[in-house]
Design an enzyme around this catalytic site. Structure first.
Site, mmCIF file in Angstrom:
data_model
loop_
_atom_site.group_PDB
_atom_site.id
_atom_site.type_symbol
_atom_site.label_atom_id
_atom_site.label_comp_id
_atom_site.label_asym_id
_atom_site.label_seq_id
_atom_site.Cartn_x
_atom_site.Cartn_y
_atom_site.Cartn_z
ATOM 1 N N HIS A 70 -3.075 3.076 -4.498
ATOM 2 C CA HIS A 70 -2.477 2.626 -3.231
ATOM 3 C C HIS A 70 -1.033 2.152 -3.429
ATOM 4 O O HIS A 70 -0.596 1.205 -2.765
ATOM 5 C CB HIS A 70 -3.324 1.489 -2.620
ATOM 6 C CG HIS A 70 -4.612 1.971 -2.009
ATOM 7 N ND1 HIS A 70 -4.695 2.468 -0.736
ATOM 8 C CD2 HIS A 70 -5.863 2.043 -2.515
ATOM 9 C CE1 HIS A 70 -5.954 2.817 -0.473
ATOM 10 N NE2 HIS A 70 -6.680 2.581 -1.548
ATOM 11 N N GLU A 101 -9.877 2.350 -5.276
ATOM 12 C CA GLU A 101 -9.573 3.758 -4.982
ATOM 13 C C GLU A 101 -8.362 4.289 -5.750
ATOM 14 O O GLU A 101 -7.518 4.971 -5.179
ATOM 15 C CB GLU A 101 -9.355 3.918 -3.469
ATOM 16 C CG GLU A 101 -10.592 3.590 -2.663
ATOM 17 C CD GLU A 101 -10.375 3.631 -1.163
ATOM 18 O OE1 GLU A 101 -11.314 4.044 -0.464
ATOM 19 O OE2 GLU A 101 -9.282 3.239 -0.687
ATOM 20 N N ASP A 129 0.860 -1.183 0.000
ATOM 21 C CA ASP A 129 0.000 0.000 0.000
ATOM 22 C C ASP A 129 0.893 1.228 0.000
ATOM 23 O O ASP A 129 2.118 1.118 -0.153
ATOM 24 C CB ASP A 129 -0.960 -0.022 1.215
ATOM 25 C CG ASP A 129 -2.290 0.647 0.893
ATOM 26 O OD1 ASP A 129 -2.257 1.835 0.510
ATOM 27 O OD2 ASP A 129 -3.349 0.008 1.001
HETATM 28 C C1 ACM Z 1 -11.088 -0.737 0.414
HETATM 29 O O1 ACM Z 1 -11.597 -0.708 1.545
HETATM 30 N N1 ACM Z 1 -10.524 0.361 -0.075
HETATM 31 C C2 ACM Z 1 -11.079 -1.945 -0.382
#
Ligand code: ACM
Length: 631
Positions: free
Chosen positions: A275, A351, A201
């Site tokens: 991420h 995201e 991440d």
């Molecule tokens: C997530 O909670 N962004 C998969």
């Protein structure tokens, strides 16, 4: 005198044990109780129906769990079902159709017989059996004065879903190999069989990749920050980057074996294209906006606008038009595929900010050449390229539900997190689905009142988690692999905090993914988790007591502020004060909506059950109540 007193306690404990109702989490398919008990004695043995490695594995596991607290050394030996000597029997019986994970346990005064078609079923029989022993079985040291009795019962059991997962985010905060093993130890008690490791991440890359050593030499480390997440001061160039860590290939092999011995698969997640700040900090040329990046340390780099909308302030995405990105991912997934035997690899996909992509000339050129209408189509182009790589390693791609946007490759599977909507759409389009809706099973969210819980942006209380049903109405059951709870760790810096967030909500999820829907019962579940709390106390596992604390709702009646207090569970009595002193059971008792006195600064409450304080005292500032007035 002291000895007599201790023996006295032992007798009381054993009487309690004999009278104890059956309390197994998750609730089995069927339990038939009978009068009588089986009592484990020194000199008893465990008999297995064959020397098959799976069955021996379970028998030895069970023996090791029993040995510590009882001090008994139960030899594991081969014998037959009819053997007169055996006291505890583990039998594999392929003729009986228990399925891959089902089992039967028959307990009578003379013996215990656990039968399953496969070793995994015996393992779950062992877990149910351990929960039937007195709570002192959880002790990490020998306990004397306990009669090791279990009630005479017949249990027949098998799971509702094959995928019973928990996700642990080891990037925002790193958890050591031993901590992850302890996490697995707790999961399997409640018959979870899948550990999803979120390995990469913005805040760290946690998996050694031999062909890309910088990912862990640089990407796994950052300066330590404490305090509130999301707005910490950024690193300065002189600060030591010594907070973090990663797993070597040997660590992963060790962990995969440890998990497999406990019938747990590990799903590795490499979260791309968003991420990805840790990767981009190592290889800035992989973003569409090469520059100077640092592994995020909790400093602000995204603007969250609400309603699922966001803008990246720093480009934390991989660039879909850069061929070197796919060379990089091929290297990563080659090693991931060789380390993790599980069929699926999770590519994240959630995201991903598009605002830097929108400014990229190379993306504009790709959109023109490949007739991609929008940024979702660009992401879909990326997902399809990743799918080809993962497929070439003999694995199946899974991703968060954003991978649906712009079109999904045929054999990809979806993990539905933004509610169940994405999962339902994916299942209807013929994709396998795992349900992890954030409004039910995000165990990183607050579970009690925000005034008393560590701050996170939303709340999911235990009673909401218990309502989780992985199979929404109208969806083909064969498309839903199962369900999973997710433990993101932005605000969870250590394992005690992780336990606090996970339990008891993890018990509610376990029951939702294992037990038949019609066997779930909230009041019985509460009794069972209170029983489990006592066991967790003994094995020193932390859990939240938020279920004992009230839910505040605030109304305005003219100039008057009115407060309604409700509780998730029955038989809770609430006492309160407005005079700044700490209430107890001699204070006014809440019986209906309270009017806040004009001069009050704080409403203090405490909850009791059966004459004992059960929740934490909550000191609610009246100013906070005013902010919560329902319009
Ligand atoms: C997530 O909670 N962004 C998969």
């Amino acid at each position: 005198m002291k000895t007599v007193y201790l023996v006295g306690i032992g007798v009381i404990m054993s009487m309690c044990t004999a009278a104890q109702t059956i309390s197994i989490i998750p609730e089995p398919l069927s339990i038939q109780t009978r009068a009588g008990t089986f009592q484990l004695k020194p000199g008893d043995n465990i008999e297995v129906s064959s020397l098959d490695t799976g069955i021996l594995n379970v028998a030895n596991y069970f023996e090791s769990k029993i040995a510590i607290a009882t001090g008994f050394n139960l030899p594991v030996m081969q014998g037959l079902k009819s053997s007169k000597n055996g006291r505890i029997h583990f039998l594999l019986d392929v003729e009986k159709k228990f399925g891959a994970e089902g089992y039967e346990i028959v307990i009578n005064a003379d013996k215990i017989v656990a039968t399953a078609s496969q070793a995994a079923g015996l393992f779950y029989a062992a877990q149910s059996l351990l929960q039937l022993f007195p709570k002192q079985i959880e002790s990490k040291t020998p306990v004397t004065g306990v009669r090791w009795e279990v009630p005479a019962v017949t249990i027949i059991d098998s799971p509702r879903f094959a995928w019973r997962g928990l996700m642990l985010d080891v990037t925002r905060h790193f958890f050591t190999l031993n901590e992850v093993k302890q996490f697995i130890d707790e999961m399997v008690r409640f018959k979870y069989n899948l550990l999803h490791l979120h390995l990469t991440d913005d805040q760290g890359w946690r998996l050694q990749i031999d062909s890309l050593p910088r990912l862990t030499e640089f990407g796994a480390w950052r300066p330590k920050r404490e305090g509130k997440w999301g707005n910490t001061p950024p690193p300065d160039s002189t600060e030591p980057r010594n907070y973090g860590g990663f797993y070597t290939h040997d660590d992963i092999r060790d962990l995969v074996k440890y998990a497999a011995d406990r019938y747990v698969n590990i799903l590795p997640e490499i979260d791309v294209p968003g991420h990805s700040m840790a990767a981009v900090a190592c290889y800035p040329e992989l973003s569409c906006t090469p520059g100077n990046y640092h592994v995020n340390i909790g400093d602000k780099f995204m603007d969250w606008h609400g309603g699922g909308k966001f803008t990246a302030l720093v480009d934390n995405t991989l660039c879909p038009t850069n061929e070197n990105v796919y060379v990089f991912l091929d290297k990563v997934f080659t090693e991931v595929a060789s380390l993790f035997p599980f069929k699926y690899i999770h590519m994240g996909g959630d995201e991903a900010a598009k605002n830097f992509w929108e400014q990229s000339d190379s993306i504009k050129a790709l959109m023109a050449s490949d007739t991609l209408a929008n940024m979702e189509a660009v992401q879909s182009y990326f997902v399809k390229r990743v799918q080809q790589i993962i497929h070439s390693k003999g694995k199946t791609l899974m991703g968060w539900d954003e991978i649906l946007e712009g079109g999904l490759p045929a054999d990809a599977s979806v993990m539905s997190w933004r509610g169940t909507k994405g999962g339902i759409a994916a299942a209807k389009a013929g994709h396998k689905v795992v349900m992890t809706p954030n409004d039910y099973v995000y165990v990183d969210l607050m579970q009690g009142d925000p005034i008393i819980e560590p701050k996170v942006y939303a709340t999911v209380r235990l009673n909401q988690t218990y309502k989780f049903d992985p199979l929404p109405a109208g969806v083909d059951a064969t498309m839903v692999l199962g369900g999973q709870g997710n433990l993101w760790t932005e605000q969870i810096p250590n394992m005690r905090a992780a336990q606090y967030m996970l339990w008891p909500r993890g018990l509610a999820i376990a029951e939702s993914v294992w037990s038949p829907k019609e066997k779930k019962n909230w009041n019985t579940f509460i009794q069972k988790i209170e029983n489990e709390f006592q066991r967790m106390d003994i094995r020193q596992v932390k859990y939240a007591r938020s279920m004992y604390e009230p839910i505040f709702s605030v109304l305005k009646d003219g100039e008057n502020i009115k407060v309604k207090l409700e509780t998730e569970i029955q038989d809770i009595v609430i006492y309160y004060s407005f005079d700044e002193t700490n209430p107890d059971e001699f204070y006014p008792r809440y019986i209906g909506v309270l009017s806040v006195p004009k001069d009050a600064a704080t409403l203090k409450i405490i909850t009791y059950r059966n004459g004992k304080p059960v929740g934490r005292q909550i000191n609610m500032p009246v100013d906070e109540l005013k902010k919560r007035v329902k319009k």
